[in-house]
Design a protein around this motif. Sequence first.
Motif, PDB file in Angstrom:
ATOM      1  N   LYS A  57       0.835  -1.206   0.000  1.00 35.52           N
ATOM      2  CA  LYS A  57       0.000   0.000   0.000  1.00 35.52           C
ATOM      3  C   LYS A  57       0.863   1.247   0.000  1.00 35.52           C
ATOM      4  O   LYS A  57       0.571   2.213  -0.710  1.00 35.52           O
ATOM      5  CB  LYS A  57      -0.930   0.001   1.212  1.00 35.52           C
ATOM      6  CG  LYS A  57      -2.088  -0.950   1.098  1.00 35.52           C
ATOM      7  CD  LYS A  57      -2.971  -0.885   2.329  1.00 35.52           C
ATOM      8  CE  LYS A  57      -4.095  -1.892   2.258  1.00 35.52           C
ATOM      9  NZ  LYS A  57      -4.924  -1.895   3.472  1.00 35.52           N
ATOM     10  N   LYS A  58       1.946   1.239   0.780  1.00 33.02           N
ATOM     11  CA  LYS A  58       2.849   2.392   0.820  1.00 33.02           C
ATOM     12  C   LYS A  58       3.497   2.635  -0.538  1.00 33.02           C
ATOM     13  O   LYS A  58       3.616   3.779  -0.983  1.00 33.02           O
ATOM     14  CB  LYS A  58       3.936   2.177   1.875  1.00 33.02           C
ATOM     15  CG  LYS A  58       3.439   2.235   3.288  1.00 33.02           C
ATOM     16  CD  LYS A  58       4.570   1.964   4.261  1.00 33.02           C
ATOM     17  CE  LYS A  58       4.076   1.831   5.687  1.00 33.02           C
ATOM     18  NZ  LYS A  58       5.169   1.458   6.602  1.00 33.02           N
ATOM     19  N   GLU A  61       0.745   4.049  -2.853  1.00 34.72           N
ATOM     20  CA  GLU A  61       0.402   5.425  -2.478  1.00 34.72           C
ATOM     21  C   GLU A  61       1.494   6.389  -2.914  1.00 34.72           C
ATOM     22  O   GLU A  61       1.215   7.470  -3.430  1.00 34.72           O
ATOM     23  CB  GLU A  61       0.173   5.517  -0.975  1.00 34.72           C
ATOM     24  CG  GLU A  61      -1.133   4.886  -0.529  1.00 34.72           C
ATOM     25  CD  GLU A  61      -1.256   4.767   0.982  1.00 34.72           C
ATOM     26  OE1 GLU A  61      -0.320   5.151   1.711  1.00 34.72           O
ATOM     27  OE2 GLU A  61      -2.306   4.267   1.431  1.00 34.72           O
ATOM     28  N   SER A  62       2.738   5.988  -2.745  1.00 34.82           N
ATOM     29  CA  SER A  62       3.861   6.822  -3.174  1.00 34.82           C
ATOM     30  C   SER A  62       3.854   7.007  -4.687  1.00 34.82           C
ATOM     31  O   SER A  62       4.095   8.103  -5.193  1.00 34.82           O
ATOM     32  CB  SER A  62       5.187   6.188  -2.723  1.00 34.82           C
ATOM     33  OG  SER A  62       6.268   6.910  -3.235  1.00 34.82           O
ATOM     34  N   PHE A  64       1.268   6.922  -6.718  1.00 33.57           N
ATOM     35  CA  PHE A  64       0.191   7.846  -7.089  1.00 33.57           C
ATOM     36  C   PHE A  64       0.543   9.281  -6.697  1.00 33.57           C
ATOM     37  O   PHE A  64       0.330  10.219  -7.464  1.00 33.57           O
ATOM     38  CB  PHE A  64      -1.133   7.441  -6.437  1.00 33.57           C
ATOM     39  CG  PHE A  64      -1.766   6.239  -7.065  1.00 33.57           C
ATOM     40  CD1 PHE A  64      -2.124   6.227  -8.401  1.00 33.57           C
ATOM     41  CD2 PHE A  64      -2.009   5.094  -6.310  1.00 33.57           C
ATOM     42  CE1 PHE A  64      -2.715   5.121  -8.994  1.00 33.57           C
ATOM     43  CE2 PHE A  64      -2.606   3.975  -6.892  1.00 33.57           C
ATOM     44  CZ  PHE A  64      -2.949   3.992  -8.230  1.00 33.57           C
ATOM     45  N   ARG A  65       1.081   9.444  -5.498  1.00 35.94           N
ATOM     46  CA  ARG A  65       1.426  10.777  -5.003  1.00 35.94           C
ATOM     47  C   ARG A  65       2.489  11.436  -5.881  1.00 35.94           C
ATOM     48  O   ARG A  65       2.440  12.629  -6.149  1.00 35.94           O
ATOM     49  CB  ARG A  65       1.910  10.673  -3.548  1.00 35.94           C
ATOM     50  CG  ARG A  65       2.126  11.997  -2.864  1.00 35.94           C
ATOM     51  CD  ARG A  65       2.464  11.891  -1.380  1.00 35.94           C
ATOM     52  NE  ARG A  65       3.417  10.865  -1.037  1.00 35.94           N
ATOM     53  CZ  ARG A  65       3.124   9.692  -0.450  1.00 35.94           C
ATOM     54  NH1 ARG A  65       1.884   9.373  -0.164  1.00 35.94           N
ATOM     55  NH2 ARG A  65       4.061   8.817  -0.168  1.00 35.94           N
ATOM     56  N   ASN A  66       3.461  10.638  -6.345  1.00 36.19           N
ATOM     57  CA  ASN A  66       4.537  11.175  -7.174  1.00 36.19           C
ATOM     58  C   ASN A  66       4.219  11.114  -8.664  1.00 36.19           C
ATOM     59  O   ASN A  66       5.083  11.326  -9.499  1.00 36.19           O
ATOM     60  CB  ASN A  66       5.833  10.413  -6.875  1.00 36.19           C
ATOM     61  CG  ASN A  66       6.309  10.686  -5.475  1.00 36.19           C
ATOM     62  OD1 ASN A  66       6.361  11.821  -5.023  1.00 36.19           O
ATOM     63  ND2 ASN A  66       6.645   9.628  -4.744  1.00 36.19           N
ATOM     64  N   LYS A  67       2.959  10.778  -8.959  1.00 40.47           N
ATOM     65  CA  LYS A  67       2.453  10.741 -10.346  1.00 40.47           C
ATOM     66  C   LYS A  67       3.259   9.806 -11.241  1.00 40.47           C
ATOM     67  O   LYS A  67       3.459  10.077 -12.430  1.00 40.47           O
ATOM     68  CB  LYS A  67       2.391  12.141 -10.927  1.00 40.47           C
ATOM     69  CG  LYS A  67       1.434  13.032 -10.173  1.00 40.47           C
ATOM     70  CD  LYS A  67       1.294  14.371 -10.849  1.00 40.47           C
ATOM     71  CE  LYS A  67       0.471  15.337 -10.171  1.00 40.47           C
ATOM     72  NZ  LYS A  67      -0.397  15.529  -9.352  1.00 40.47           N
ATOM     73  N   GLU A  70      -1.137   6.644 -13.034  1.00 36.55           N
ATOM     74  CA  GLU A  70      -2.386   7.398 -13.010  1.00 36.55           C
ATOM     75  C   GLU A  70      -3.557   6.436 -12.968  1.00 36.55           C
ATOM     76  O   GLU A  70      -3.471   5.330 -13.482  1.00 36.55           O
ATOM     77  CB  GLU A  70      -2.502   8.269 -14.265  1.00 36.55           C
ATOM     78  CG  GLU A  70      -1.451   9.338 -14.358  1.00 36.55           C
ATOM     79  CD  GLU A  70      -1.571  10.148 -15.636  1.00 36.55           C
ATOM     80  OE1 GLU A  70      -2.533   9.914 -16.414  1.00 36.55           O
ATOM     81  OE2 GLU A  70      -0.706  10.990 -15.876  1.00 36.55           O
TER      82      GLU A  70
END
Length: 72
Positions: A57-58, A61-62, A64-67, A70
Amino acid sequence: MEDIAQNSLNQSTELLKSLAKEHQVPLGIAEDMAVLMQKYPDLSLWGSKTELTGELKKVLESAFRNKLVEME
């Protein structure tokens, strides 16, 4: 016996990287997942499945957060 397990893990890692490239998944994500495969090899009921799930999950999430990936 340990050599066989390591060889199997190496083959799995290479397969993961190959599939990642084929499906346009950033290599960094595949490498992070390969590290997690080595860190959490026992996914049995008494193994480390819960910890691995949290770590995956981490990673996602990273990404997605750092694009790096998508949502479609």
